[in-house]
Design an enzyme around this catalytic site. Structure first.
Site, PDB file in Angstrom:
ATOM      1  N   ASN A  37      -2.490   1.736   7.913  1.00  0.00           N
ATOM      2  CA  ASN A  37      -3.021   0.376   7.998  1.00  0.00           C
ATOM      3  C   ASN A  37      -2.562  -0.348   9.263  1.00  0.00           C
ATOM      4  OD1 ASN A  37      -4.464  -1.799   7.070  1.00  0.00           O
ATOM      5  ND2 ASN A  37      -3.070  -2.320   5.388  1.00  0.00           N
ATOM      6  N   ARG A 147       0.850  -5.964 -12.133  1.00  0.00           N
ATOM      7  CA  ARG A 147       1.696  -6.584 -11.110  1.00  0.00           C
ATOM      8  C   ARG A 147       1.304  -8.047 -11.011  1.00  0.00           C
ATOM      9  NH1 ARG A 147       1.831  -5.406  -4.560  1.00  0.00           N
ATOM     10  NH2 ARG A 147       0.564  -7.283  -4.463  1.00  0.00           N
ATOM     11  N   TYR A 159       1.618 -13.572   1.042  1.00  0.00           N
ATOM     12  CA  TYR A 159       1.234 -12.173   1.133  1.00  0.00           C
ATOM     13  C   TYR A 159       1.069 -11.604  -0.273  1.00  0.00           C
ATOM     14  CZ  TYR A 159       1.072  -7.417   2.905  1.00  0.00           C
ATOM     15  OH  TYR A 159       0.666  -6.147   3.236  1.00  0.00           O
ATOM     16  N   ASP A 210       6.185  -7.566  -6.661  1.00  0.00           N
ATOM     17  CA  ASP A 210       6.433  -7.020  -5.322  1.00  0.00           C
ATOM     18  C   ASP A 210       7.026  -8.115  -4.446  1.00  0.00           C
ATOM     19  OD1 ASP A 210       6.397  -5.710  -2.900  1.00  0.00           O
ATOM     20  OD2 ASP A 210       4.351  -4.936  -3.122  1.00  0.00           O
ATOM     21  N   HIS A 212       7.865  -7.574  -1.299  1.00  0.00           N
ATOM     22  CA  HIS A 212       7.378  -7.316   0.069  1.00  0.00           C
ATOM     23  C   HIS A 212       8.478  -7.446   1.120  1.00  0.00           C
ATOM     24  CE1 HIS A 212       3.289  -8.130  -1.746  1.00  0.00           C
ATOM     25  NE2 HIS A 212       3.162  -6.950  -1.181  1.00  0.00           N
ATOM     26  N   GLU A 236       9.793  -4.675  -6.747  1.00  0.00           N
ATOM     27  CA  GLU A 236       9.430  -3.751  -5.662  1.00  0.00           C
ATOM     28  C   GLU A 236       9.866  -4.274  -4.300  1.00  0.00           C
ATOM     29  OE1 GLU A 236       5.395  -2.588  -5.990  1.00  0.00           O
ATOM     30  OE2 GLU A 236       5.090  -2.470  -3.833  1.00  0.00           O
ATOM     31  N   GLU A 262       7.102   2.518  -0.216  1.00  0.00           N
ATOM     32  CA  GLU A 262       5.741   2.623   0.318  1.00  0.00           C
ATOM     33  C   GLU A 262       5.723   2.789   1.831  1.00  0.00           C
ATOM     34  OE1 GLU A 262       4.358  -1.150  -1.362  1.00  0.00           O
ATOM     35  OE2 GLU A 262       3.928  -1.821   0.666  1.00  0.00           O
ATOM     36  N   ARG A 283       8.295   5.095  -4.337  1.00  0.00           N
ATOM     37  CA  ARG A 283       6.880   4.738  -4.143  1.00  0.00           C
ATOM     38  C   ARG A 283       6.225   5.414  -2.938  1.00  0.00           C
ATOM     39  NH1 ARG A 283       3.994   1.015  -5.815  1.00  0.00           N
ATOM     40  NH2 ARG A 283       3.590  -0.015  -3.830  1.00  0.00           N
ATOM     41  N   HIS A 312       2.520   4.146  -4.209  1.00  0.00           N
ATOM     42  CA  HIS A 312       1.705   3.104  -3.599  1.00  0.00           C
ATOM     43  C   HIS A 312       0.228   3.476  -3.748  1.00  0.00           C
ATOM     44  CE1 HIS A 312       0.934   0.856   0.501  1.00  0.00           C
ATOM     45  NE2 HIS A 312       0.726   0.059  -0.521  1.00  0.00           N
ATOM     46  N   ASP A 316      -5.742   0.211   1.189  1.00  0.00           N
ATOM     47  CA  ASP A 316      -5.719   0.927   2.473  1.00  0.00           C
ATOM     48  C   ASP A 316      -5.429   2.415   2.284  1.00  0.00           C
ATOM     49  OD1 ASP A 316      -3.272  -0.773   1.908  1.00  0.00           O
ATOM     50  OD2 ASP A 316      -2.385   0.606   3.347  1.00  0.00           O
ATOM     51  N   GLU A 339       0.116   2.877  -8.712  1.00  0.00           N
ATOM     52  CA  GLU A 339      -0.584   1.636  -8.351  1.00  0.00           C
ATOM     53  C   GLU A 339      -2.078   1.930  -8.179  1.00  0.00           C
ATOM     54  OE1 GLU A 339       0.559   0.023  -4.534  1.00  0.00           O
ATOM     55  OE2 GLU A 339       0.007  -1.999  -5.123  1.00  0.00           O
ATOM     56  N   TRP A 402      10.267  -7.990   7.196  1.00  0.00           N
ATOM     57  CA  TRP A 402       8.968  -7.655   6.605  1.00  0.00           C
ATOM     58  C   TRP A 402       9.155  -6.475   5.694  1.00  0.00           C
ATOM     59  CZ3 TRP A 402       5.046 -10.191   5.684  1.00  0.00           C
ATOM     60  CH2 TRP A 402       3.776  -9.643   5.564  1.00  0.00           C
TER      61      TRP A 402
HETATM   62  O1  EZ4 Z   1       1.654  -4.149   1.898  1.00  0.00           O
HETATM   63  O2  EZ4 Z   1      -0.858  -1.654   1.427  1.00  0.00           O
HETATM   64  O3  EZ4 Z   1       2.284  -2.593  -3.047  1.00  0.00           O
HETATM   65  N1  EZ4 Z   1       1.452  -2.815  -2.234  1.00  0.00           N
HETATM   66  C1  EZ4 Z   1       1.685  -3.420  -1.068  1.00  0.00           C
HETATM   67  C2  EZ4 Z   1       0.537  -3.457  -0.106  1.00  0.00           C
HETATM   68  C3  EZ4 Z   1       0.995  -3.082   1.281  1.00  0.00           C
HETATM   69  C4  EZ4 Z   1      -0.177  -2.659   2.114  1.00  0.00           C
HETATM   70  C5  EZ4 Z   1       0.288  -2.176   3.476  1.00  0.00           C
HETATM   71  O4  EZ4 Z   1      -0.670  -1.451   4.119  1.00  0.00           O
HETATM   72  O5  EZ4 Z   1       2.766  -3.868  -0.809  1.00  0.00           O
HETATM   73  O6  EZ4 Z   1      -0.054  -4.691  -0.093  1.00  0.00           O
HETATM   74 CO    CO Z   2       4.303  -3.093  -2.131  1.00  0.00          CO
END
Ligand code: EZ4
Ligand code: CO
Length: 402
Positions: A37, A147, A159, A210, A212, A236, A262, A283, A312, A316, A339, A402
């Site tokens: 991605n 989730r 996000y 999640d 993130h 997550e 992921e 993951r 994951h 994408d 997922e 991130w």
């Molecule tokens: O950030 O697939 O668990 N899923 C995620 C996604 C990822 C994207 C990154 O390409 O965290 O949203």
């Molecule tokens: Co994730």
């Protein structure tokens, strides 16, 4: 049998995908997902320029040897571009082997260890009220695991939360868009969302969240502790995973299970997390962690250490990756959850596939190989569109983890 051709197909039926199609002299073909991605063309070039020429003339039956050849032969090891390119080749070779054997790939991996692959869906909404409606919708569809993500009061755009009803698609602009993040506002809000979800839906549905990669270890520890009354199946990516030791601190403070991986691309990126039992779910995915061959190696290590899979499966990851993931998921002893965000109708048309959802489970295709293909004529109608993942800054402008 020999490989005569390998085509790299880049297409954008709603979002970008890169797919490798390997062709043999006996007419048997195989497909592998190569989508990274926001960095799609780096993998496409890696494949076209450096991998495809070395595949021509090789015996497609030699899956392990080809994996070792591409991994060790590159000299430059690991990393998402390399491991995604290797994954595409590996996945396509398993597809070919299944077709030659006349068996679905999961039969080559030891057969079924379960009747179906339990999946979780994404309930996203700006508000807690909205997310209750979304959770109810997933439960009505038969999902056993959901989730839960919401917006954070005081922040615009979070996000993992879609703007409208469509599944969220974070790669939203050619040059990364920028969002604002506040850990204080987030930590003050999330536990109240899960309190309401548990009150509404009771103790039986599996709930996930999640983070993130947004917190420090001690912040993640505090969130995990605050969420304990709501019995999450996992928290997550609580912290960025480069520093494996960070998870030790989280583990000392909370019994909320942890899922990570992921963005991890090899067993060497997660062996400490697994062998020290610092996580509960790994993951990593077929497409980003070196294909079926290497992901199975990761899952086998995890099985020794009471860690289960939780691959994951965002949009994408193409239907080719999902098909491959399901053959692994159904066969390994230590499967946890998969997922699943369904793709758009345009994507499904470009990638005809035989897997299907029923009653909270995904079921792999029963046809020989992976049971998925790419319609190259249709794919050609959707040219690549540059799209990047966003970046997050703190309220004072600092670029955030991130
Ligand atoms: O950030 O697939 O668990 N899923 C995620 C996604 C990822 C994207 C990154 O390409 O965290 O949203
Ligand atoms: Co994730």
């Amino acid at each position: 049998m020999r490989i005569t051709e390998a085509r790299v197909v880049v297409t954008c039926p709603g979002r970008n995908f890169v797919t490798l199609k390997i062709v043999t002299d006996e007419g048997v073909t195989g497909v592998g997902d190569a989508t990274l991605n926001g960095r799609e063309l780096a993998v496409a070039a890696y494949l076209r320029e450096h991998v495809v020429p070395a595949l021509i003339g090789r015996d497609p039956a030699r899956i392990e040897d080809t994996w070792q050849y591409l991994y060790k032969g590159a000299y430059w090891r690991r990393g998402p571009v390399t491991m995604t390119a290797i994954a595409a080749v590996d996945t396509a070779l398993w597809d070919i082997k299944g077709k030659v054997a006349g068996l679905p790939v999961y039969q080559l991996l030891g057969g079924r260890s379960r009747d179906g692959v339990t999946v979780y869906g994404h309930a996203n909404a700006e508000t807690a009220d909205g997310v209750l409606t979304e959770v109810a919708r997933y439960l009505d569809l038969g999902y056993r695991a959901v989730r839960v993500q919401t917006g954070v009061p005081g922040l615009t755009g979070t996000y993992g939360v879609s703007a409208g009803a469509a599944p969220y698609e974070p790669a939203d602009a050619a040059v990364p868009s920028e969002t604002t993040w506040s850990t204080r506002r987030y930590l003050a809000h999330v536990p109240s969302v899960f309190r309401r979800v548990r009150e509404e839906f009771g103790p039986h549905v599996m709930l996930l969240h999640d983070v993130h990669h947004r917190l420090t270890p001690i912040e993640a520890a505090r969130l995990g502790a605050a969420l304990e009354p709501y019995d999450l199946t996992w928290m997550e990516d609580p912290v960025p995973a480069e520093l494996q030791e960070g998870f030790r601190l989280i583990r000392q403070h909370t019994t909320t299970p942890i899922a990570v991986g992921e963005i991890l691309t090899s067993v060497w990126d997660c062996h400490g997390l697994i062998t020290e039992q610092l996580i509960d779910y790994i993951r990593a995915t077929v497409v980003h962690a070196g294909g079926i061959t290497h992901l199975r190696r990761i899952f086998d290590l995890a099985a020794l250490h009471h860690v289960r899979s939780g691959s994951h499966g965002a949009t994408d990851l193409s239907p080719v990756c999902m098909a491959a993931a399901l053959h692994l998921d159904i066969s390994i002893p230590n499967f946890g959850l998969q997922e699943y965000m369904s793709h758009t109708a345009e994507t499904d048309a470009v990638f005809p596939h035989g897997y299907h959802f029923a009653d909270g489970y995904l079921h792999p295709a029963e046809q020989p190989g992976l049971g998925v293909d790419i319609d190259e004529d249709l794919a050609a109608r959707y040219p690549y569109r540059p799209a990047s993942l966003p970046v997050a800054r703190l309220e004072d402008g600092t670029l955030h983890s991130w």
